[in-house]
Design an enzyme around this catalytic site. Structure first.
Site, PDB file in Angstrom:
ATOM      1  N   GLY A   7       0.833  -1.201   0.000  1.00 44.89           N
ATOM      2  CA  GLY A   7       0.000   0.000   0.000  1.00 44.89           C
ATOM      3  C   GLY A   7       0.862   1.242   0.000  1.00 44.89           C
ATOM      4  N   GLY A   9      -0.102   4.505  -1.024  1.00 43.54           N
ATOM      5  CA  GLY A   9      -0.911   5.697  -1.258  1.00 43.54           C
ATOM      6  C   GLY A   9      -0.299   6.907  -0.587  1.00 43.54           C
ATOM      7  N   ASP A  30       2.193  -2.134  -4.605  1.00 46.99           N
ATOM      8  CA  ASP A  30       0.906  -1.461  -4.728  1.00 46.99           C
ATOM      9  C   ASP A  30       0.260  -1.935  -6.017  1.00 46.99           C
ATOM     10  OD1 ASP A  30      -0.467   1.282  -3.436  1.00 46.99           O
ATOM     11  OD2 ASP A  30      -0.948   0.991  -5.556  1.00 46.99           O
ATOM     12  N   ARG A  31      -1.070  -1.931  -6.042  1.00 48.72           N
ATOM     13  CA  ARG A  31      -1.753  -2.339  -7.269  1.00 48.72           C
ATOM     14  C   ARG A  31      -1.468  -1.385  -8.421  1.00 48.72           C
ATOM     15  NH1 ARG A  31      -7.941  -3.248  -5.765  1.00 48.72           N
ATOM     16  NH2 ARG A  31      -7.564  -1.196  -4.835  1.00 48.72           N
ATOM     17  N   ASN A  88      -6.335   1.664   9.204  1.00 44.13           N
ATOM     18  CA  ASN A  88      -7.350   2.064  10.185  1.00 44.13           C
ATOM     19  C   ASN A  88      -8.341   0.938  10.440  1.00 44.13           C
ATOM     20  OD1 ASN A  88      -6.468   4.645  10.855  1.00 44.13           O
ATOM     21  ND2 ASN A  88      -7.520   5.587   9.117  1.00 44.13           N
ATOM     22  N   SER A 114      -0.958   7.890  13.048  1.00 41.96           N
ATOM     23  CA  SER A 114      -1.492   9.232  12.861  1.00 41.96           C
ATOM     24  C   SER A 114      -0.377  10.146  12.368  1.00 41.96           C
ATOM     25  CB  SER A 114      -2.061   9.778  14.178  1.00 41.96           C
ATOM     26  OG  SER A 114      -2.590  11.084  13.999  1.00 41.96           O
ATOM     27  N   GLY A 116      -0.940  11.735   8.864  1.00 41.48           N
ATOM     28  CA  GLY A 116      -1.434  12.230   7.582  1.00 41.48           C
ATOM     29  C   GLY A 116      -0.316  12.539   6.608  1.00 41.48           C
ATOM     30  N   LYS A 166      -5.942   4.217  18.711  1.00 39.78           N
ATOM     31  CA  LYS A 166      -6.064   5.115  17.556  1.00 39.78           C
ATOM     32  C   LYS A 166      -7.522   5.492  17.318  1.00 39.78           C
ATOM     33  CE  LYS A 166      -4.812   7.259  13.720  1.00 39.78           C
ATOM     34  NZ  LYS A 166      -5.869   7.129  12.751  1.00 39.78           N
ATOM     35  N   ASN A 170      -9.007   9.280  17.242  1.00 43.92           N
ATOM     36  CA  ASN A 170      -9.790   9.880  16.166  1.00 43.92           C
ATOM     37  C   ASN A 170     -11.131  10.408  16.663  1.00 43.92           C
ATOM     38  OD1 ASN A 170      -7.682   9.040  14.565  1.00 43.92           O
ATOM     39  ND2 ASN A 170      -8.982   8.328  12.919  1.00 43.92           N
ATOM     40  N   GLU A 173     -10.378  13.673  18.061  1.00 42.60           N
ATOM     41  CA  GLU A 173     -10.140  14.573  16.930  1.00 42.60           C
ATOM     42  C   GLU A 173     -11.457  15.115  16.373  1.00 42.60           C
ATOM     43  OE1 GLU A 173      -9.155  13.444  12.479  1.00 42.60           O
ATOM     44  OE2 GLU A 173      -7.384  13.163  13.743  1.00 42.60           O
TER      45      GLU A 173
END
Length: 311
Positions: A7, A9, A30-31, A88, A114, A116, A166, A170, A173
């Site tokens: 992954g 991304g 990754d795909r 997540n 966490s 981002g 986590k 959130n 948050e």
């Protein structure tokens, strides 16, 4: 140390870069072939050295994508290897993943992440769950990803502890963001405050509510003061819902977090059915002229001025 990363991304790609900058050899899959280092999970696992436990970090969307990836890795890895789920995932899914891999003597660590898109520069806060032995084997990776001076916790020896921590993070948050958003709306609604952005900016130093979220809100307002380029629609990742459900399961009152979650649902309604019902009831009991005529006998003035609502 060598690591397989599934992954690549927005977060996964930056994590790969941060780990490589710290001297870890990362083989990413990754795909999307434009992002990947290898063309398959099999090639990724094969590229990892055989002279020690192979460690694979999964960073794909929660749910079926994570479960199917972990199941596939269970067929490719061997005894003593370790899988880390850094997505997540819902904490209740972790035990099933650990059981699946444990049947083949493959270790499992869940890790809430966490940070981002800023994590590459600032580091990632990491909350992990699992046995101390499994966590210690992955510690060089945690050390590479976390910020200097802190940001890492072994939340518990029970699998799921990291994702539960986590999840609560959130939920908090959600609530903090909602409080800032409501304060912004109130400041914008009055005539007495001329410089709303400057007010928020002034809070960033010396006040008890200074925070990174406040910094980010000010940055957004400086780019688009009236937020005219945005639609008032807020998604939820699912973790707010899980937090509220966990509170229900454990009879813990979560007034503010629950309210902030429901506020996000309200944001998705262009013409809120709930507000229509409220308007209808006000019209019925008080003859309030809102967006419909008052009922027979109602005496609300045409201007929409509201009579006393007591009844």
């Amino acid at each position: 140390m060598h690591l397989g990363l599934v992954g690549l991304g927005k977060m996964g790609g930056n994590m790969r870069t941060r780990m490589r900058n710290a001297g870890i050899t990362v083989v990413g899959y990754d795909r999307d072939p434009d992002l990947a280092d290898v063309d398959s999970l099999e090639a990724m696992v094969a590229a990892l050295p055989d002279d020690g436990p192979k460690v694979v970090w999964v960073m794909v969307p929660a749910g079926e994508a994570t479960s199917s990836t972990i199941a596939a890795l269970g067929e490719l890895l061997g005894a003593g290897d370790i899988v880390v789920d850094g997505g997540n995932s819902k904490w209740t899914d972790d035990q099933a993943h650990a059981d699946l891999l444990g049947g083949k003597d493959i270790g499992f660590v869940d890790c809430g992440v966490s940070g981002g898109v800023w994590g590459l520069e600032n580091g990632y806060a990491l909350m992990c769950g699992g046995s101390a032995d499994h966590v210690s084997r992955v510690q060089p990776v945690f050390d590479a990803l976390k910020p200097e001076g802190g940001g890492f916790v072994h939340a518990g020896a029970t699998v799921g502890a990291g994702h539960f921590a986590k999840m609560v993070h959130n939920g908090i948050e959600y609530a903090v963001m909602q409080a800032f958003a409501e304060g912004y709306e109130l400041l914008e609604a009055v005539d007495v405050v001329d410089n709303v952005v400057e007010v928020f900016d002034s809070w960033r130093t010396g006040t008890v509510i200074r925070s990174w979220l406040l910094d980010l809100l000010v940055a957004a307002l400086e780019e688009d003061e009236g937020l005219s380029q945005l639609r008032g629609y807020a998604e939820d990742s699912g973790e707010g819902r899980w937090t509220v459900q966990a509170a229900i399961d454990h009879a813990v009152p979560l007034h503010v977090i629950a309210s902030s979650l429901f506020a996000r649902f309200s944001s998705r309604q262009d013409d809120s059915p709930a507000m229509k019902a409220i308007a209808a009831m006000r019209n019925q009991f008080g003859g309030h002229a809102v967006h419909t005529a008052p009922p027979a006998g109602g005496d609300a003035p045409d201007s929409g001025a509201a009579p006393d609502e007591s009844h």
